[in-house]
Design an enzyme around this catalytic site. Structure first.
Site, mmCIF file in Angstrom:
data_model
loop_
_atom_site.group_PDB
_atom_site.id
_atom_site.type_symbol
_atom_site.label_atom_id
_atom_site.label_comp_id
_atom_site.label_asym_id
_atom_site.label_seq_id
_atom_site.Cartn_x
_atom_site.Cartn_y
_atom_site.Cartn_z
ATOM 1 N N VAL A 287 -0.063 -17.202 22.368
ATOM 2 C CA VAL A 287 1.140 -16.530 21.339
ATOM 3 C C VAL A 287 1.883 -15.723 21.914
ATOM 4 C CG1 VAL A 287 -0.898 -16.657 19.690
ATOM 5 C CG2 VAL A 287 -0.815 -14.637 21.187
ATOM 6 N N GLN B 65 -2.128 -22.707 22.931
ATOM 7 C CA GLN B 65 -2.872 -21.791 22.374
ATOM 8 C C GLN B 65 -2.450 -20.264 22.289
ATOM 9 O OE1 GLN B 65 -7.409 -23.285 22.946
ATOM 10 N NE2 GLN B 65 -6.260 -23.560 24.825
ATOM 11 N N TYR C 168 -2.294 -5.968 18.100
ATOM 12 C CA TYR C 168 -1.347 -6.839 18.505
ATOM 13 C C TYR C 168 -0.095 -6.052 19.135
ATOM 14 C CZ TYR C 168 -4.059 -10.546 16.819
ATOM 15 O OH TYR C 168 -5.027 -11.455 16.599
ATOM 16 N N GLY D 109 -5.599 -23.849 32.403
ATOM 17 C CA GLY D 109 -6.076 -22.381 31.732
ATOM 18 C C GLY D 109 -6.606 -22.101 30.647
ATOM 19 N N ASN E 109 -7.979 -25.267 36.580
ATOM 20 C CA ASN E 109 -8.593 -24.092 36.133
ATOM 21 C C ASN E 109 -9.117 -23.651 37.395
ATOM 22 O OD1 ASN E 109 -10.553 -22.141 34.967
ATOM 23 N ND2 ASN E 109 -10.006 -23.282 32.939
ATOM 24 N N SER F 245 -10.508 -22.262 28.506
ATOM 25 C CA SER F 245 -11.927 -22.403 28.566
ATOM 26 C C SER F 245 -12.579 -23.499 27.789
ATOM 27 C CB SER F 245 -12.626 -20.779 28.267
ATOM 28 O OG SER F 245 -12.304 -20.719 26.593
ATOM 29 N N ARG G 254 -0.121 -5.745 22.353
ATOM 30 C CA ARG G 254 -0.213 -6.918 23.155
ATOM 31 C C ARG G 254 1.425 -7.226 23.029
ATOM 32 N NH1 ARG G 254 -4.502 -10.845 20.750
ATOM 33 N NH2 ARG G 254 -3.299 -12.350 22.040
ATOM 34 N N HIS H 68 -1.471 -21.721 17.509
ATOM 35 C CA HIS H 68 -2.395 -20.294 17.182
ATOM 36 C C HIS H 68 -1.140 -19.309 16.590
ATOM 37 C CE1 HIS H 68 -5.869 -22.066 19.388
ATOM 38 N NE2 HIS H 68 -5.714 -22.490 18.251
HETATM 39 C C1 BV8 Z 1 -10.437 -23.174 12.416
HETATM 40 C C2 BV8 Z 1 -4.783 -16.341 18.506
HETATM 41 C C3 BV8 Z 1 -10.893 -24.507 10.246
HETATM 42 C C4 BV8 Z 1 -5.405 -14.946 18.216
HETATM 43 C C5 BV8 Z 1 -7.050 -17.814 18.588
HETATM 44 C C6 BV8 Z 1 -17.589 -20.131 12.339
HETATM 45 C C7 BV8 Z 1 -16.523 -19.695 11.393
HETATM 46 C C8 BV8 Z 1 -15.365 -19.890 11.387
HETATM 47 C C9 BV8 Z 1 -14.857 -20.612 12.199
HETATM 48 C C10 BV8 Z 1 -15.809 -21.266 13.210
HETATM 49 C C11 BV8 Z 1 -17.131 -20.956 13.407
HETATM 50 N N1 BV8 Z 1 -17.568 -21.476 14.511
HETATM 51 C C12 BV8 Z 1 -16.646 -22.357 14.973
HETATM 52 C C13 BV8 Z 1 -15.584 -22.018 14.370
HETATM 53 C C14 BV8 Z 1 -14.339 -22.620 14.793
HETATM 54 C C15 BV8 Z 1 -13.501 -21.858 15.397
HETATM 55 C C16 BV8 Z 1 -14.024 -21.875 16.925
HETATM 56 O O1 BV8 Z 1 -13.479 -22.925 17.704
HETATM 57 N N2 BV8 Z 1 -14.815 -20.841 17.498
HETATM 58 C C17 BV8 Z 1 -15.355 -21.074 18.779
HETATM 59 C C18 BV8 Z 1 -15.508 -19.625 19.317
HETATM 60 C C19 BV8 Z 1 -16.618 -21.633 18.617
HETATM 61 N N3 BV8 Z 1 -12.267 -22.032 15.516
HETATM 62 C C20 BV8 Z 1 -11.214 -21.621 14.501
HETATM 63 O O2 BV8 Z 1 -11.811 -20.448 13.682
HETATM 64 C C21 BV8 Z 1 -10.046 -22.094 14.269
HETATM 65 N N4 BV8 Z 1 -9.768 -22.530 13.069
HETATM 66 O O3 BV8 Z 1 -11.497 -24.041 12.775
HETATM 67 O O4 BV8 Z 1 -10.276 -23.685 11.038
HETATM 68 C C22 BV8 Z 1 -12.047 -23.348 9.614
HETATM 69 C C23 BV8 Z 1 -11.823 -22.683 8.781
HETATM 70 C C24 BV8 Z 1 -12.714 -21.946 8.251
HETATM 71 C C25 BV8 Z 1 -14.174 -21.986 8.636
HETATM 72 C C26 BV8 Z 1 -14.605 -23.057 9.635
HETATM 73 C C27 BV8 Z 1 -13.492 -23.756 10.308
HETATM 74 C C28 BV8 Z 1 -8.938 -21.215 14.746
HETATM 75 C C29 BV8 Z 1 -8.997 -20.883 16.102
HETATM 76 C C30 BV8 Z 1 -7.830 -19.815 16.548
HETATM 77 C C31 BV8 Z 1 -8.166 -18.385 16.741
HETATM 78 N N5 BV8 Z 1 -7.004 -17.746 17.469
HETATM 79 N N6 BV8 Z 1 -6.025 -17.147 19.132
HETATM 80 C C32 BV8 Z 1 -4.887 -14.167 19.162
HETATM 81 O O5 BV8 Z 1 -4.323 -14.462 20.108
HETATM 82 O O6 BV8 Z 1 -5.108 -12.954 19.108
HETATM 83 S S1 BV8 Z 1 -7.913 -18.346 19.617
HETATM 84 C C33 BV8 Z 1 -7.851 -17.900 21.322
HETATM 85 O O7 BV8 Z 1 -9.074 -17.925 22.220
HETATM 86 C C34 BV8 Z 1 -6.933 -18.608 22.053
HETATM 87 O O8 BV8 Z 1 -5.746 -18.515 21.344
HETATM 88 C C35 BV8 Z 1 -7.499 -19.806 22.557
HETATM 89 O O9 BV8 Z 1 -7.402 -20.808 21.682
HETATM 90 C C36 BV8 Z 1 -9.146 -19.533 22.587
HETATM 91 C C37 BV8 Z 1 -9.437 -19.505 23.752
HETATM 92 O O10 BV8 Z 1 -8.874 -18.697 24.823
HETATM 93 P P1 BV8 Z 1 -8.366 -19.459 26.241
HETATM 94 O O11 BV8 Z 1 -6.947 -19.619 25.884
HETATM 95 O O12 BV8 Z 1 -9.061 -20.725 26.422
HETATM 96 O O13 BV8 Z 1 -8.405 -18.247 27.065
HETATM 97 P P2 BV8 Z 1 -10.102 -17.961 27.599
HETATM 98 O O14 BV8 Z 1 -9.929 -16.419 27.985
HETATM 99 O O15 BV8 Z 1 -10.965 -18.390 26.717
HETATM 100 O O16 BV8 Z 1 -10.237 -18.824 29.129
HETATM 101 C C38 BV8 Z 1 -9.065 -18.315 29.799
HETATM 102 C C39 BV8 Z 1 -9.140 -19.678 31.053
HETATM 103 O O17 BV8 Z 1 -8.287 -19.555 31.793
HETATM 104 C C40 BV8 Z 1 -10.727 -19.551 31.719
HETATM 105 O O18 BV8 Z 1 -11.085 -20.985 31.891
HETATM 106 C C41 BV8 Z 1 -10.206 -19.037 32.918
HETATM 107 O O19 BV8 Z 1 -11.184 -19.688 34.066
HETATM 108 C C42 BV8 Z 1 -8.839 -19.711 33.392
HETATM 109 N N7 BV8 Z 1 -7.922 -18.838 34.238
HETATM 110 C C43 BV8 Z 1 -8.243 -17.647 34.516
HETATM 111 N N8 BV8 Z 1 -6.927 -17.361 35.625
HETATM 112 C C44 BV8 Z 1 -6.292 -18.379 35.503
HETATM 113 C C45 BV8 Z 1 -6.931 -19.307 34.962
HETATM 114 N N9 BV8 Z 1 -6.369 -20.552 34.490
HETATM 115 C C46 BV8 Z 1 -5.387 -20.868 35.381
HETATM 116 N N10 BV8 Z 1 -4.747 -20.184 36.139
HETATM 117 C C47 BV8 Z 1 -5.233 -18.628 36.313
HETATM 118 N N11 BV8 Z 1 -4.548 -17.947 37.042
#
Ligand code: BV8
Ligand code: ZN
Length: 250
Positions: free
Chosen positions: A108, A106, A66, A193, A219, A195, A69, A124
């Protein structure tokens, strides 16, 4: 719906809500979650570092990630995508007051604030602050150039953790509740932006749809939301917003 229709619909919309993800900061040089982590972070997956278990197992490693970052973000600049969203916010609020536009992120990295967005809802948390593990006090991180983690609480002296919502942790309920309300009331939701994989953030667009609002996605790639969007533009955030807002080209 085509670009011209989406453009005029956005222009006419009385309530606009926006959700951004890491993609809008990609053009500022900030790697997204799904990009391979650059450098020696290639060994780790973000999901393995952004969790309470990872922090309890190795707080120094998580803080190193962190702090790095944090330094990168403070050296980065907001890009045209951030700036165009701040412009849209000014336009909509001038027409319809503060309730006419809500930015939810989303991310930070704090780049929306530095681009002039008034008060984005940070689902987040933020890289720019730390939270005390003992008393919950939140304070800004010191100057990134000299910051050596872990920060100490200015109230009780205890070690502080990143003020970030990790996987498996609950989002701040007041922020989430307000975001859910604004998505429910929106005429148009712009999803930019992200996923659309992580919940509950990824479920916000469905609240707009289920209340008769329209969902527009920007996206370069398709996402699980693409099929459910009324309009989906295969473009970067800055390019897509330029075309959607009929802004003059850069
Ligand atoms: C919750 C901060 C209730 C961190 C983040 C099993 C156990 C526990 C939880 C779960 C579980 N199964 C599912 C869950 C729920 C889980 C979840 O959804 N998991 C997913 C993987 C299935 N969610 C949670 O845990 C949330 N809390 O549910 O609490 C709970 C409590 C206990 C138990 C169960 C439930 C908390 C989620 C928050 C986590 N923290 N961020 C940090 O930054 O270090 S998440 C982090 O990843 C981001 O903040 C964002 O939310 C997420 C996805 O990232 P994106 O922003 O979408 O970025 P990504 O790289 O994925 O995609 C980029 C996109 O941009 C792509 O589409 C690409 O095509 C596009 N792109 C690229 N270039 C460009 C562009 N777009 C535009 N212009 C460009 N130039
Ligand atoms: Zn404290």
């Amino acid at each position: 719906m085509n670009l011209a229709e989406a453009r005029s619909t956005l222009q006419a919309a009385r309530r606009v809500v926006v959700l951004t993800g890491a993609g809008i900061s990609a053009e500022s040089g900030i790697p997204t979650f799904r990009d391979a982590q650059t450098g020696h972070w290639a060994r780790f997956r973000p999901e393995d570092l952004a969790s309470p278990d990872a922090y309890h197992r190795d707080p120094e490693l998580v803080w190193e990630w962190y702090a790095g970052r944090f330094r990168d973000v403070m050296q980065a600049q907001p890009n045209r995508g951030h700036l165009l969203l701040a412009e849209l916010e000014r336009q909509k609020r001038a027409e319809g007051g503060s309730d006419a536009f809500t930015l939810v992120t989303q991310n930070v990295d704090g780049l929306h604030q530095r681009a002039g967005s008034a008060a984005p809802l940070e689902l987040h948390g933020t890289l720019l602050s730390a939270r005390c593990e003992a008393c919950g006090h939140v304070q800004p991180l010191p100057d990134a150039a000299t910051f050596t983690p872990p920060p100490k609480c200015e109230v009780c002296g205890h070690r502080m953790r990143p003020h970030i919502v990790w996987f498996g942790e609950f989002l701040p309920d007041d922020v989430l509740a307000l975001a859910e309300l604004q998505f429910k009331r929106a005429d148009v939701a712009l999803i930019i932006g992200t996923s659309s994989l992580v919940y509950p953030a990824a479920g916000l667009a469905d609240r707009t749809r289920s209340h008769g609002g329209l969902v527009f996605e920007i996206n370069p790639d398709e996402t699980p939301l693409t099929q459910r969007a009324s309009f989906s533009l295969r473009a970067t955030a800055s390019e897509g917003l330029t075309r959607l807002m009929e802004a003059r080209d850069a």
